[in-house]
Scaffold this motif. Structure first.
Motif, PDB file in Angstrom:
ATOM      1  N   LYS A 141      36.173 -40.091  15.348  1.00 30.65           N
ATOM      2  CA  LYS A 141      35.909 -38.656  15.230  1.00 30.65           C
ATOM      3  C   LYS A 141      34.441 -38.400  14.895  1.00 30.65           C
ATOM      4  O   LYS A 141      33.790 -37.519  15.491  1.00 30.65           O
ATOM      5  CB  LYS A 141      36.804 -38.040  14.135  1.00 30.65           C
ATOM      6  CG  LYS A 141      38.274 -37.960  14.479  1.00 30.65           C
ATOM      7  CD  LYS A 141      39.030 -37.229  13.373  1.00 30.65           C
ATOM      8  CE  LYS A 141      40.495 -37.079  13.687  1.00 30.65           C
ATOM      9  NZ  LYS A 141      41.230 -36.322  12.639  1.00 30.65           N
ATOM     10  N   LEU A 142      33.920 -39.163  13.951  1.00 34.58           N
ATOM     11  CA  LEU A 142      32.525 -38.979  13.534  1.00 34.58           C
ATOM     12  C   LEU A 142      31.580 -39.257  14.699  1.00 34.58           C
ATOM     13  O   LEU A 142      30.607 -38.521  14.904  1.00 34.58           O
ATOM     14  CB  LEU A 142      32.205 -39.914  12.368  1.00 34.58           C
ATOM     15  CG  LEU A 142      32.968 -39.660  11.060  1.00 34.58           C
ATOM     16  CD1 LEU A 142      32.626 -40.737  10.035  1.00 34.58           C
ATOM     17  CD2 LEU A 142      32.644 -38.282  10.493  1.00 34.58           C
ATOM     18  N   ALA A 143      31.856 -40.298  15.461  1.00 38.39           N
ATOM     19  CA  ALA A 143      30.997 -40.650  16.597  1.00 38.39           C
ATOM     20  C   ALA A 143      31.011 -39.549  17.657  1.00 38.39           C
ATOM     21  O   ALA A 143      29.962 -39.216  18.238  1.00 38.39           O
ATOM     22  CB  ALA A 143      31.447 -41.975  17.206  1.00 38.39           C
ATOM     23  N   LEU A 144      32.180 -38.964  17.894  1.00 38.44           N
ATOM     24  CA  LEU A 144      32.292 -37.897  18.895  1.00 38.44           C
ATOM     25  C   LEU A 144      31.520 -36.656  18.462  1.00 38.44           C
ATOM     26  O   LEU A 144      30.793 -36.048  19.257  1.00 38.44           O
ATOM     27  CB  LEU A 144      33.769 -37.558  19.117  1.00 38.44           C
ATOM     28  CG  LEU A 144      34.065 -36.509  20.196  1.00 38.44           C
ATOM     29  CD1 LEU A 144      33.496 -36.937  21.543  1.00 38.44           C
ATOM     30  CD2 LEU A 144      35.570 -36.272  20.304  1.00 38.44           C
ATOM     31  N   LEU A 145      31.651 -36.295  17.187  1.00 41.94           N
ATOM     32  CA  LEU A 145      30.912 -35.138  16.676  1.00 41.94           C
ATOM     33  C   LEU A 145      29.409 -35.380  16.752  1.00 41.94           C
ATOM     34  O   LEU A 145      28.631 -34.474  17.073  1.00 41.94           O
ATOM     35  CB  LEU A 145      31.330 -34.837  15.235  1.00 41.94           C
ATOM     36  CG  LEU A 145      32.791 -34.405  15.025  1.00 41.94           C
ATOM     37  CD1 LEU A 145      33.022 -34.032  13.565  1.00 41.94           C
ATOM     38  CD2 LEU A 145      33.145 -33.231  15.919  1.00 41.94           C
ATOM     39  N   ASN A 146      29.004 -36.595  16.458  1.00 45.13           N
ATOM     40  CA  ASN A 146      27.582 -36.936  16.529  1.00 45.13           C
ATOM     41  C   ASN A 146      27.073 -36.817  17.969  1.00 45.13           C
ATOM     42  O   ASN A 146      25.962 -36.333  18.214  1.00 45.13           O
ATOM     43  CB  ASN A 146      27.359 -38.353  16.010  1.00 45.13           C
ATOM     44  CG  ASN A 146      25.898 -38.674  15.796  1.00 45.13           C
ATOM     45  OD1 ASN A 146      25.224 -38.078  14.966  1.00 45.13           O
ATOM     46  ND2 ASN A 146      25.381 -39.619  16.569  1.00 45.13           N
ATOM     47  N   ASP A 147      27.884 -37.244  18.932  1.00 41.17           N
ATOM     48  CA  ASP A 147      27.506 -37.104  20.346  1.00 41.17           C
ATOM     49  C   ASP A 147      27.336 -35.637  20.717  1.00 41.17           C
ATOM     50  O   ASP A 147      26.413 -35.281  21.463  1.00 41.17           O
ATOM     51  CB  ASP A 147      28.571 -37.741  21.247  1.00 41.17           C
ATOM     52  CG  ASP A 147      28.552 -39.262  21.186  1.00 41.17           C
ATOM     53  OD1 ASP A 147      27.548 -39.825  20.704  1.00 41.17           O
ATOM     54  OD2 ASP A 147      29.550 -39.878  21.602  1.00 41.17           O
ATOM     55  N   TRP A 148      28.222 -34.795  20.216  1.00 39.66           N
ATOM     56  CA  TRP A 148      28.147 -33.364  20.550  1.00 39.66           C
ATOM     57  C   TRP A 148      26.919 -32.706  19.926  1.00 39.66           C
ATOM     58  O   TRP A 148      26.370 -31.756  20.479  1.00 39.66           O
ATOM     59  CB  TRP A 148      29.420 -32.660  20.099  1.00 39.66           C
ATOM     60  CG  TRP A 148      30.603 -32.989  20.969  1.00 39.66           C
ATOM     61  CD1 TRP A 148      30.604 -33.796  22.071  1.00 39.66           C
ATOM     62  CD2 TRP A 148      31.949 -32.541  20.801  1.00 39.66           C
ATOM     63  NE1 TRP A 148      31.863 -33.882  22.603  1.00 39.66           N
ATOM     64  CE2 TRP A 148      32.717 -33.120  21.858  1.00 39.66           C
ATOM     65  CE3 TRP A 148      32.585 -31.721  19.892  1.00 39.66           C
ATOM     66  CZ2 TRP A 148      34.087 -32.886  22.001  1.00 39.66           C
ATOM     67  CZ3 TRP A 148      33.949 -31.485  20.029  1.00 39.66           C
ATOM     68  CH2 TRP A 148      34.691 -32.057  21.073  1.00 39.66           C
ATOM     69  N   ILE A 149      26.490 -33.215  18.777  1.00 35.15           N
ATOM     70  CA  ILE A 149      25.258 -32.693  18.172  1.00 35.15           C
ATOM     71  C   ILE A 149      24.066 -33.047  19.060  1.00 35.15           C
ATOM     72  O   ILE A 149      23.175 -32.226  19.297  1.00 35.15           O
ATOM     73  CB  ILE A 149      25.064 -33.263  16.751  1.00 35.15           C
ATOM     74  CG1 ILE A 149      26.084 -32.659  15.793  1.00 35.15           C
ATOM     75  CG2 ILE A 149      23.645 -32.982  16.246  1.00 35.15           C
ATOM     76  CD1 ILE A 149      26.064 -33.272  14.411  1.00 35.15           C
TER      77      ILE A 149
END
Length: 210
Positions: free
Chosen positions: A22-30
């Motif tokens: 989840k954290l990696a996906l949110l970081n990608d979206w940022i």
């Protein structure tokens, strides 16, 4: 007992891996921008003000824990990694991950504002939003660095403890070996004395008439 401990460790690692996805996906979206919601034909949906509709993203830790991908459009779900609901205790027992999630969420909210206002915002406004996002991103990197430093310190402490235990065990082993060698030496000396005494006594016990 060891099997139970192994299973517990595997469960903990799986829970951490689920949070990390989840954290990696949110970081990608940022870094790449929050995806826009599309219909089945791939057309971007618009709201009542003709603004592009963003895909769902968690705006609080509660939403982060409940996020399992079902909140997103079917078109995006097909591209998402495996997302699962995170238990309350699971996240609370991992303060570093909880802090990182909170920072990512704050940065994503700024990204959302920036993306939704990109069609009408002034250049100054866009720059301000970009600066805020950059500041949050820097904050995330600093938090990650602190966590890495904390893990490094923990590893150093564990290494020092293991080294101290190793040296202590070695010292205990040397002590036991020395005690064993001393006891063996004493036993050898006692046997030598008994052998000499036996040699002296044996002629006196020779059979009569010999």
């Amino acid at each position: 007992m060891s099997r139970l401990l192994h299973q517990s460790q595997v469960s903990k690692q799986a829970a951490q891996a689920a949070i990390d996805r989840k954290l990696a996906l949110l970081n990608d979206w940022i870094e790449q921008g929050i995806p826009y919601r599309m219909d089945e034909d791939g057309h971007v949906l618009l709201d009542s003000r003709d603004r592009k509709v963003l895909e769902f993203f968690p705006t609080s830790l509660r939403q982060f824990k409940l996020w399992d991908g079902s909140q997103n459009s079917p078109r995006l779900q097909a591209k998402l990694p495996l997302l699962t609901v995170t238990g309350n205790d699971t996240l609370s027992k991992r303060p570093a991950s909880a802090e990182q999630a909170a920072r990512l969420i704050a940065a994503l909210r700024l990204c959302a504002e920036n993306q939704q206002a990109s069609g009408s915002a002034t250049t100054a406004r866009k720059l301000q939003q970009a600066l805020k996002i950059a500041q949050h991103t820097i904050g995330l990197r600093v938090a990650e660095l602190r966590e890495q430093q904390r893990e490094l310190r923990q590893m150093k402490r564990e290494h020092a403890q293991l080294r101290a235990k190793y040296e202590g065990d070695n010292a205990e082993l040397r002590k036991n070996l020395n005690l064993t060698a001393a006891a063996l030496s004493q036993e050898q000396q006692r046997n030598a004395k008994l052998t000499k005494l036996l040699a002296k006594v044996s002629p006196l016990r020779a059979p009569h008439g010999s």
